[in-house]
Scaffold this active site. Sequence first.
Site, PDB file in Angstrom:
ATOM      1  CG  PHE A  22      -2.168   0.329   0.736  1.00  0.00           C
ATOM      2  CD1 PHE A  22      -3.151   0.853  -0.016  1.00  0.00           C
ATOM      3  CD2 PHE A  22      -2.218   1.886   1.916  1.00  0.00           C
ATOM      4  CE1 PHE A  22      -4.484   1.842   0.055  1.00  0.00           C
ATOM      5  CE2 PHE A  22      -3.199   3.251   1.280  1.00  0.00           C
ATOM      6  CZ  PHE A  22      -3.835   2.410   0.652  1.00  0.00           C
ATOM      7  CD  GLU A  59      -2.168  -5.672   7.186  1.00  0.00           C
ATOM      8  OE1 GLU A  59      -2.956  -5.891   7.531  1.00  0.00           O
ATOM      9  OE2 GLU A  59      -1.487  -5.002   6.431  1.00  0.00           O
ATOM     10  CB  ILE A  83      -0.632   9.295   3.682  1.00  0.00           C
ATOM     11  CG1 ILE A  83       0.433   9.501   3.431  1.00  0.00           C
ATOM     12  CG2 ILE A  83      -0.450  11.200   3.656  1.00  0.00           C
ATOM     13  CD1 ILE A  83       0.931   8.977   1.274  1.00  0.00           C
ATOM     14  N   GLY A  86      -9.141  11.509   6.174  1.00  0.00           N
ATOM     15  CA  GLY A  86     -10.268  12.228   7.526  1.00  0.00           C
ATOM     16  C   GLY A  86     -10.583  11.587   7.910  1.00  0.00           C
ATOM     17  CB  THR A  87     -10.939   8.672   9.307  1.00  0.00           C
ATOM     18  OG1 THR A  87     -10.066   7.441   8.391  1.00  0.00           O
ATOM     19  CG2 THR A  87     -12.061   8.539   7.792  1.00  0.00           C
ATOM     20  CG  HIS A  89      -7.503   3.494   8.697  1.00  0.00           C
ATOM     21  ND1 HIS A  89      -7.950   2.694   8.979  1.00  0.00           N
ATOM     22  CD2 HIS A  89      -6.477   3.367   7.500  1.00  0.00           C
ATOM     23  CE1 HIS A  89      -7.222   1.309   7.479  1.00  0.00           C
ATOM     24  NE2 HIS A  89      -6.332   1.958   7.003  1.00  0.00           N
ATOM     25  NE  ARG A 128       8.742  13.771   7.054  1.00  0.00           N
ATOM     26  CZ  ARG A 128       8.914  14.610   7.152  1.00  0.00           C
ATOM     27  NH1 ARG A 128       8.440  15.353   5.843  1.00  0.00           N
ATOM     28  NH2 ARG A 128       8.511  16.199   7.721  1.00  0.00           N
TER      29      ARG A 128
END
Length: 156
Positions: A22, A59, A83, A86-87, A89, A128
Amino acid sequence: MNIIEANVATPDARVAITIARFNNFINDSLLEGAIDALKRIGQVKDENITIVWVPGAYELPLAAGALAKTGKYDAVIALGTVIRGGTAHFEYVAGGASNGLAHVAQDSEIPVAFGVLTTESIEQAIERAGTKAGNKGAEAALTALEMINVLKAIKA
Protein backbone atom coordinates in the site's frame (compact mmCIF):
# COMPACT_ATOMS: atom_id res chain seq x y z
CA MET A 1 34.22 4.18 31.90
CA ASN A 2 33.13 1.82 29.11
CA ILE A 3 31.51 3.33 26.05
CA ILE A 4 29.99 1.13 23.38
CA GLU A 5 29.58 2.57 19.91
CA ALA A 6 29.52 0.77 16.61
CA ASN A 7 29.91 1.46 12.94
CA VAL A 8 27.61 0.38 10.13
CA ALA A 9 29.93 -1.79 8.04
CA THR A 10 28.56 -5.30 8.49
CA PRO A 11 29.56 -7.38 5.44
CA ASP A 12 28.31 -10.70 6.83
CA ALA A 13 24.97 -9.37 8.06
CA ARG A 14 21.80 -11.21 7.08
CA VAL A 15 19.00 -8.69 6.78
CA ALA A 16 15.30 -9.06 6.04
CA ILE A 17 13.23 -6.19 4.73
CA THR A 18 9.47 -6.33 5.09
CA ILE A 19 7.69 -3.73 3.01
CA ALA A 20 4.08 -2.68 2.52
CA ARG A 21 2.52 -2.70 -0.95
CA PHE A 22 0.00 0.00 0.00
CA ASN A 23 1.47 3.35 -1.10
CA ASN A 24 4.09 1.44 -3.07
CA PHE A 25 4.76 4.47 -5.28
CA ILE A 26 6.50 5.88 -2.18
CA ASN A 27 7.63 2.62 -0.60
CA ASP A 28 9.55 1.62 -3.74
CA SER A 29 11.84 4.61 -3.11
CA LEU A 30 12.26 3.62 0.54
CA LEU A 31 13.25 0.13 -0.60
CA GLU A 32 15.76 1.48 -3.11
CA GLY A 33 17.31 3.64 -0.40
CA ALA A 34 17.49 0.75 2.07
CA ILE A 35 19.10 -1.63 -0.42
CA ASP A 36 21.59 1.01 -1.53
CA ALA A 37 22.62 1.72 2.08
CA LEU A 38 22.90 -1.97 2.93
CA LYS A 39 25.08 -2.74 -0.07
CA ARG A 40 27.09 0.42 -0.56
CA ILE A 41 27.67 1.53 3.04
CA GLY A 42 27.07 -1.66 5.01
CA GLN A 43 28.78 -3.88 2.42
CA VAL A 44 25.98 -6.46 2.76
CA LYS A 45 25.91 -9.03 -0.04
CA ASP A 46 22.84 -9.46 -2.27
CA GLU A 47 22.39 -13.06 -1.18
CA ASN A 48 22.11 -11.90 2.46
CA ILE A 49 19.14 -9.61 1.78
CA THR A 50 15.59 -11.00 1.82
CA ILE A 51 12.57 -8.87 0.83
CA VAL A 52 9.06 -9.76 1.98
CA TRP A 53 6.05 -7.83 0.66
CA VAL A 54 2.92 -7.47 2.80
CA PRO A 55 -0.41 -5.76 2.01
CA GLY A 56 -0.01 -2.70 4.26
CA ALA A 57 1.80 -1.12 7.20
CA TYR A 58 -0.48 -2.80 9.74
CA GLU A 59 0.79 -6.22 8.60
CA LEU A 60 4.47 -5.30 9.01
CA PRO A 61 4.76 -6.45 12.66
CA LEU A 62 3.40 -9.92 11.91
CA ALA A 63 5.84 -10.43 9.03
CA ALA A 64 8.73 -8.93 11.02
CA GLY A 65 7.98 -11.26 13.93
CA ALA A 66 7.85 -14.30 11.68
CA LEU A 67 11.16 -13.32 10.08
CA ALA A 68 12.79 -12.70 13.47
CA LYS A 69 11.63 -16.07 14.80
CA THR A 70 13.35 -17.97 11.99
CA GLY A 71 16.75 -17.15 13.46
CA LYS A 72 18.04 -16.57 9.91
CA TYR A 73 18.41 -12.79 10.20
CA ASP A 74 20.56 -10.40 12.20
CA ALA A 75 18.04 -7.59 11.71
CA VAL A 76 14.68 -6.78 10.17
CA ILE A 77 13.86 -3.51 8.44
CA ALA A 78 10.19 -2.51 8.19
CA LEU A 79 9.24 -0.09 5.41
CA GLY A 80 5.89 1.50 4.71
CA THR A 81 3.94 4.72 4.44
CA VAL A 82 0.85 5.82 6.36
CA ILE A 83 -0.66 9.12 5.23
CA ARG A 84 -3.22 10.92 7.38
CA GLY A 85 -6.70 11.03 5.92
CA GLY A 86 -10.01 12.31 7.18
CA THR A 87 -10.68 9.47 9.64
CA ALA A 88 -9.08 7.90 12.71
CA HIS A 89 -7.74 5.07 10.52
CA PHE A 90 -4.30 6.78 10.45
CA GLU A 91 -3.89 6.53 14.23
CA TYR A 92 -4.85 2.86 14.31
CA VAL A 93 -2.56 1.83 11.47
CA ALA A 94 0.41 4.00 12.48
CA GLY A 95 0.09 3.08 16.16
CA GLY A 96 -0.41 -0.61 15.44
CA ALA A 97 2.64 -0.72 13.18
CA SER A 98 4.83 1.23 15.58
CA ASN A 99 3.84 -0.64 18.73
CA GLY A 100 3.88 -4.00 16.99
CA LEU A 101 7.36 -3.51 15.59
CA ALA A 102 8.66 -2.36 18.99
CA HIS A 103 7.27 -5.54 20.56
CA VAL A 104 8.94 -7.69 17.89
CA ALA A 105 12.31 -6.08 18.62
CA GLN A 106 11.93 -6.52 22.38
CA ASP A 107 10.67 -10.09 22.13
CA SER A 108 13.16 -11.30 19.52
CA GLU A 109 16.18 -9.35 20.77
CA ILE A 110 17.23 -8.53 17.23
CA PRO A 111 17.12 -5.05 15.73
CA VAL A 112 13.86 -4.11 14.03
CA ALA A 113 14.41 -0.81 12.25
CA PHE A 114 11.38 1.45 11.85
CA GLY A 115 11.25 2.80 8.31
CA VAL A 116 7.54 3.57 8.29
CA LEU A 117 6.65 7.08 7.22
CA THR A 118 3.75 8.63 9.11
CA THR A 119 2.93 11.86 7.35
CA GLU A 120 0.23 14.47 7.02
CA SER A 121 0.35 14.51 3.21
CA ILE A 122 1.59 12.74 0.12
CA GLU A 123 4.04 15.61 -0.39
CA GLN A 124 5.63 15.02 3.03
CA ALA A 125 5.93 11.31 2.27
CA ILE A 126 7.62 11.98 -1.07
CA GLU A 127 10.07 14.38 0.62
CA ARG A 128 11.06 11.67 3.12
CA ALA A 129 11.45 8.99 0.45
CA GLY A 130 14.46 10.47 -1.26
CA THR A 131 13.95 14.14 -2.05
CA LYS A 132 14.19 17.11 0.36
CA ALA A 133 14.30 15.21 3.67
CA GLY A 134 16.61 12.36 2.68
CA ASN A 135 15.54 8.75 2.38
CA LYS A 136 14.09 7.20 5.52
CA GLY A 137 14.54 3.72 4.04
CA ALA A 138 18.29 4.30 3.88
CA GLU A 139 18.24 5.68 7.43
CA ALA A 140 16.40 2.59 8.68
CA ALA A 141 18.95 0.33 6.99
CA LEU A 142 21.84 2.18 8.62
CA THR A 143 20.10 1.97 11.99
CA ALA A 144 19.67 -1.78 11.59
CA LEU A 145 23.34 -2.27 10.69
CA GLU A 146 24.59 -0.13 13.56
CA MET A 147 22.35 -1.94 16.03
CA ILE A 148 23.63 -5.33 14.84
CA ASN A 149 27.12 -4.18 15.78
CA VAL A 150 26.03 -2.52 19.03
CA LEU A 151 24.36 -5.73 20.21
CA LYS A 152 27.43 -7.77 19.23
CA ALA A 153 29.61 -5.42 21.28
CA ILE A 154 27.29 -5.61 24.29
CA LYS A 155 27.32 -9.41 24.20
CA ALA A 156 31.10 -9.65 23.67
